[in-house]
Design a protein around this motif. Structure first.
Motif, PDB file in Angstrom:
ATOM      1  N   GLY A 186      -0.579  28.386  57.022  1.00 37.68           N
ATOM      2  CA  GLY A 186      -0.305  29.739  58.016  1.00 37.68           C
ATOM      3  C   GLY A 186      -1.816  30.515  58.345  1.00 37.68           C
ATOM      4  O   GLY A 186      -1.566  31.634  58.573  1.00 37.68           O
ATOM      5  N   ASP A 212      -0.430  33.393  51.556  1.00 38.48           N
ATOM      6  CA  ASP A 212       0.849  33.144  52.441  1.00 38.48           C
ATOM      7  C   ASP A 212       2.054  33.945  51.762  1.00 38.48           C
ATOM      8  O   ASP A 212       2.403  33.559  50.846  1.00 38.48           O
ATOM      9  CB  ASP A 212       1.064  31.528  52.452  1.00 38.48           C
ATOM     10  CG  ASP A 212       2.492  31.691  53.454  1.00 38.48           C
ATOM     11  OD1 ASP A 212       3.102  32.450  53.932  1.00 38.48           O
ATOM     12  OD2 ASP A 212       2.813  30.439  53.598  1.00 38.48           O
ATOM     13  N   LYS A 213       2.265  35.234  52.280  1.00 35.70           N
ATOM     14  CA  LYS A 213       3.250  35.862  51.714  1.00 35.70           C
ATOM     15  C   LYS A 213       4.359  35.649  52.238  1.00 35.70           C
ATOM     16  O   LYS A 213       5.751  36.211  51.854  1.00 35.70           O
ATOM     17  CB  LYS A 213       2.971  37.546  52.224  1.00 35.70           C
ATOM     18  CG  LYS A 213       1.597  38.108  51.602  1.00 35.70           C
ATOM     19  CD  LYS A 213       1.465  39.262  51.723  1.00 35.70           C
ATOM     20  CE  LYS A 213       0.012  39.538  50.968  1.00 35.70           C
ATOM     21  NZ  LYS A 213      -0.272  41.119  51.245  1.00 35.70           N
ATOM     22  N   ASN A 214       4.644  34.837  53.067  1.00 34.27           N
ATOM     23  CA  ASN A 214       5.904  34.342  53.691  1.00 34.27           C
ATOM     24  C   ASN A 214       6.773  33.387  52.816  1.00 34.27           C
ATOM     25  O   ASN A 214       7.375  32.529  53.570  1.00 34.27           O
ATOM     26  CB  ASN A 214       5.487  33.760  55.203  1.00 34.27           C
ATOM     27  CG  ASN A 214       6.653  33.307  55.989  1.00 34.27           C
ATOM     28  OD1 ASN A 214       7.821  34.176  56.031  1.00 34.27           O
ATOM     29  ND2 ASN A 214       6.464  32.456  56.761  1.00 34.27           N
ATOM     30  N   ASP A 236       9.588  32.506  49.496  1.00 36.06           N
ATOM     31  CA  ASP A 236      10.419  32.924  48.716  1.00 36.06           C
ATOM     32  C   ASP A 236      10.801  31.784  47.427  1.00 36.06           C
ATOM     33  O   ASP A 236      10.736  30.788  48.035  1.00 36.06           O
ATOM     34  CB  ASP A 236      11.688  33.429  49.318  1.00 36.06           C
ATOM     35  CG  ASP A 236      11.818  34.817  50.199  1.00 36.06           C
ATOM     36  OD1 ASP A 236      10.822  35.378  49.903  1.00 36.06           O
ATOM     37  OD2 ASP A 236      12.740  35.017  50.805  1.00 36.06           O
ATOM     38  N   ASP A 249      10.248  29.307  53.351  1.00 33.32           N
ATOM     39  CA  ASP A 249      10.045  30.615  53.997  1.00 33.32           C
ATOM     40  C   ASP A 249      10.929  31.464  53.937  1.00 33.32           C
ATOM     41  O   ASP A 249      12.084  31.315  53.766  1.00 33.32           O
ATOM     42  CB  ASP A 249       9.917  30.023  55.696  1.00 33.32           C
ATOM     43  CG  ASP A 249       8.701  29.451  56.212  1.00 33.32           C
ATOM     44  OD1 ASP A 249       7.750  29.414  55.033  1.00 33.32           O
ATOM     45  OD2 ASP A 249       8.571  28.949  57.069  1.00 33.32           O
ATOM     46  N   ASP A 250      10.420  32.904  53.940  1.00 36.37           N
ATOM     47  CA  ASP A 250      11.456  33.832  53.653  1.00 36.37           C
ATOM     48  C   ASP A 250      12.230  34.169  54.921  1.00 36.37           C
ATOM     49  O   ASP A 250      13.566  34.500  54.529  1.00 36.37           O
ATOM     50  CB  ASP A 250      10.900  35.124  53.455  1.00 36.37           C
ATOM     51  CG  ASP A 250       9.704  35.670  54.337  1.00 36.37           C
ATOM     52  OD1 ASP A 250       9.599  35.082  55.459  1.00 36.37           O
ATOM     53  OD2 ASP A 250       8.895  36.360  53.919  1.00 36.37           O
ATOM     54  N   GLY A 251      12.126  33.252  55.964  1.00 36.55           N
ATOM     55  CA  GLY A 251      13.008  33.363  57.134  1.00 36.55           C
ATOM     56  C   GLY A 251      14.307  32.516  56.789  1.00 36.55           C
ATOM     57  O   GLY A 251      15.332  32.541  57.289  1.00 36.55           O
ATOM     58  N   GLU A 308      12.008  36.950  45.706  1.00 38.99           N
ATOM     59  CA  GLU A 308      11.610  37.349  47.101  1.00 38.99           C
ATOM     60  C   GLU A 308      10.278  37.868  47.315  1.00 38.99           C
ATOM     61  O   GLU A 308       9.509  37.584  48.311  1.00 38.99           O
ATOM     62  CB  GLU A 308      12.496  38.372  47.917  1.00 38.99           C
ATOM     63  CG  GLU A 308      13.974  37.584  47.941  1.00 38.99           C
ATOM     64  CD  GLU A 308      14.820  38.335  48.988  1.00 38.99           C
ATOM     65  OE1 GLU A 308      14.578  38.425  50.102  1.00 38.99           O
ATOM     66  OE2 GLU A 308      16.062  38.113  49.010  1.00 38.99           O
ATOM     67  N   GLU A 356       4.082  38.877  44.660  1.00 36.14           N
ATOM     68  CA  GLU A 356       3.360  39.153  46.064  1.00 36.14           C
ATOM     69  C   GLU A 356       2.312  40.462  45.994  1.00 36.14           C
ATOM     70  O   GLU A 356       1.155  40.390  46.451  1.00 36.14           O
ATOM     71  CB  GLU A 356       4.605  39.564  47.111  1.00 36.14           C
ATOM     72  CG  GLU A 356       3.918  39.888  48.516  1.00 36.14           C
ATOM     73  CD  GLU A 356       5.088  39.982  49.541  1.00 36.14           C
ATOM     74  OE1 GLU A 356       5.913  39.210  49.561  1.00 36.14           O
ATOM     75  OE2 GLU A 356       4.870  40.554  50.319  1.00 36.14           O
TER      76      GLU A 356
END
Ligand code: ASP
Ligand code: MG
Length: 402
Positions: free
Chosen positions: A206, A256-258, A260, A308-310, A335, A384
């Protein structure tokens, strides 16, 4: 010399910026080079078009969404040709249909298969700058397709390969590829060179500078890329097969904080469990990244993975719907986690690189939740809120900064 120059959305985000890019391209043209320009849509146009579509249909048909999105790039190329005309230079804009950029049929995520270079060559011989829409293609039904978000980079590399270009320059709003995001680590330094493999790892993590398929394609066809800024004349970063100038242990640190984490607790410790679990996730279209399985105890085991958190809601939904079949006790989700990675071709031939990374984290008092590695990458999952501090500590210990 034939030069392919690609400019991203920010670089063509306003009429002034378009004019600025036109001037830059004309400079090369006036030096006697053949110039092919690939453009993204202006600024946030693609996002706005997607939003617009959703105002009339929450699930727009993919074919029609591509039909809509491809208009963004068409605006840019026409504007650019007009800007060049105002500078007294002959230029022609072409969309994917006019060039004939053939892709697979899959809307929204098509792959380039073949590019007819005749029209472009003909226009170049006619002493014009050729401006091509990025991100789009046509499929076997003669319909427009798109290459996935950020796909204009791939268009540029594919054109450079098809035209046997002497240079492929990717212009963006940063000066090049850095040892870490300068917003996270202040002493981050711009790299002169980076290998395709390192860039691929960073793109996948990312880092956002290049579309990862464009790097894959550059590697496959041996296209040397230059990543540089459209806003200044600084030199940028070379992306190529092998680098000589800087033989460093690692090239960069990525954050990459995205991400979970989900732990599936109390699975039966027997064959087929992992298969069933990840099959459920795959069918729910959840892309799993790091995986950790605990050692079995009392006939049960836990499996943790990141996504990915999405995707976390889809993952939980799919797991809960299959609770009985999978036979686990409970789910545990985290998360507020981030992935911090080091990437470097140098680690293939040097032992102790991972140890040094862990040492930096230990010195900073940061606990590691999960670890995964590839030949040229080590990734840790941590809290995070500690991500910035971790990146800084690692960057420092490897002495990457200025
Ligand atoms: N305009 C497209 C996007 O926003 C393609 C690109 O910019 O590369 O994803
Ligand atoms: Mg981009």
């Amino acid at each position: 010399m034939l030069i392919v120059k690609k400019f991203g959305g920010t670089s063509v985000g306003s009429p002034e910026r378009i004019m600025n890019v036109a001037i830059r391209c004309v400079e090369d043209f006036k030096k006697g080079h053949d110039v092919v320009v690939v453009l993204s849509a202006m600024g946030k146009t693609t996002d706005e078009l997607i939003e617009l579509a959703h105002k009339v249909n929450p699930k727009p048909p993919k074919r029609e969404l591509d039909m809509l999105m491809t208009t963004g790039e068409q605006i840019s190329v026409a504007m650019m040709a007009m800007a060049m005309d105002s500078l007294g230079v002959r230029a022609v804009s072409l969309n994917a249909y006019q060039v004939a950029m053939h892709t697979t049929s899959r809307y929204g995520n098509a792959r380039l298969k073949r590019i007819d270079s005749d029209r472009i060559r003909h226009e170049l011989e006619d002493h014009k700058i050729v401006i091509v829409t990025g991100f789009q293609g046509i499929n076997k039904y003669d319909d427009y397709t798109t290459l996935g978000r950020g796909g204009s980079d791939t268009t540029a590399v594919a054109l450079a390969a098809a035209l046997h270009a002497d240079a492929c320059e990717i212009y963006t709003d940063v000066d090049g590829v850095y040892t870490c995001d300068p917003r996270i680590v202040k002493s981050a330094r711009k790299l002169k060179e980076i290998t395709y493999d390192e860039m691929l790892e960073l793109a996948t993590l990312g880092a956002g500078v290049l579309h990862n398929r464009s790097v894959e394609m550059a590697k496959k066809y041996g296209v040397t890329l230059v990543v540089r800024s459209s806003l200044n004349y600084s030199e940028g970063t070379l992306v190529k097969e092998d680098t000589k100038v800087e033989r460093m242990l690692i090239s960069g640190v990525a954050v990459d904080k995205n991400a979970d984490r989900i732990s599936v607790i109390g699975l039966k410790d027997q064959p087929g469990v992992a298969f069933r679990l990840f099959d459920v996730l795959a069918k729910a279209n959840v892309n799993v990244d790091m995986i950790l399985q605990s050692i079995g105890r009392d006939g049960t085991k836990d499996i943790s993975f990141t996504c990915d958190d999405g995707a976390i809601d889809d993952a939980i939904k799919a797991l809960e719907a299959n609770k009985e079949r999978l036979g686990y006790k409970s789910l545990d989700t985290l998360e507020d986690v981030a992935k911090v990675s080091i990437v470097g071709a140098g680690m293939m031939s040097h032992p102790g690189v991972a140890a040094k990374m862990f040492e930096a984290l230990y010195n900073a008092g940061i606990n590691i939740n999960m670890i995964s590695t590839s030949e040229i990458r080590v990734t840790v999952l941590i809290r995070e809120k500690e991500a910035e501090r971790a990146a800084e500590a690692i960057h420092d210990l490897f002495d990457l900064g200025d």
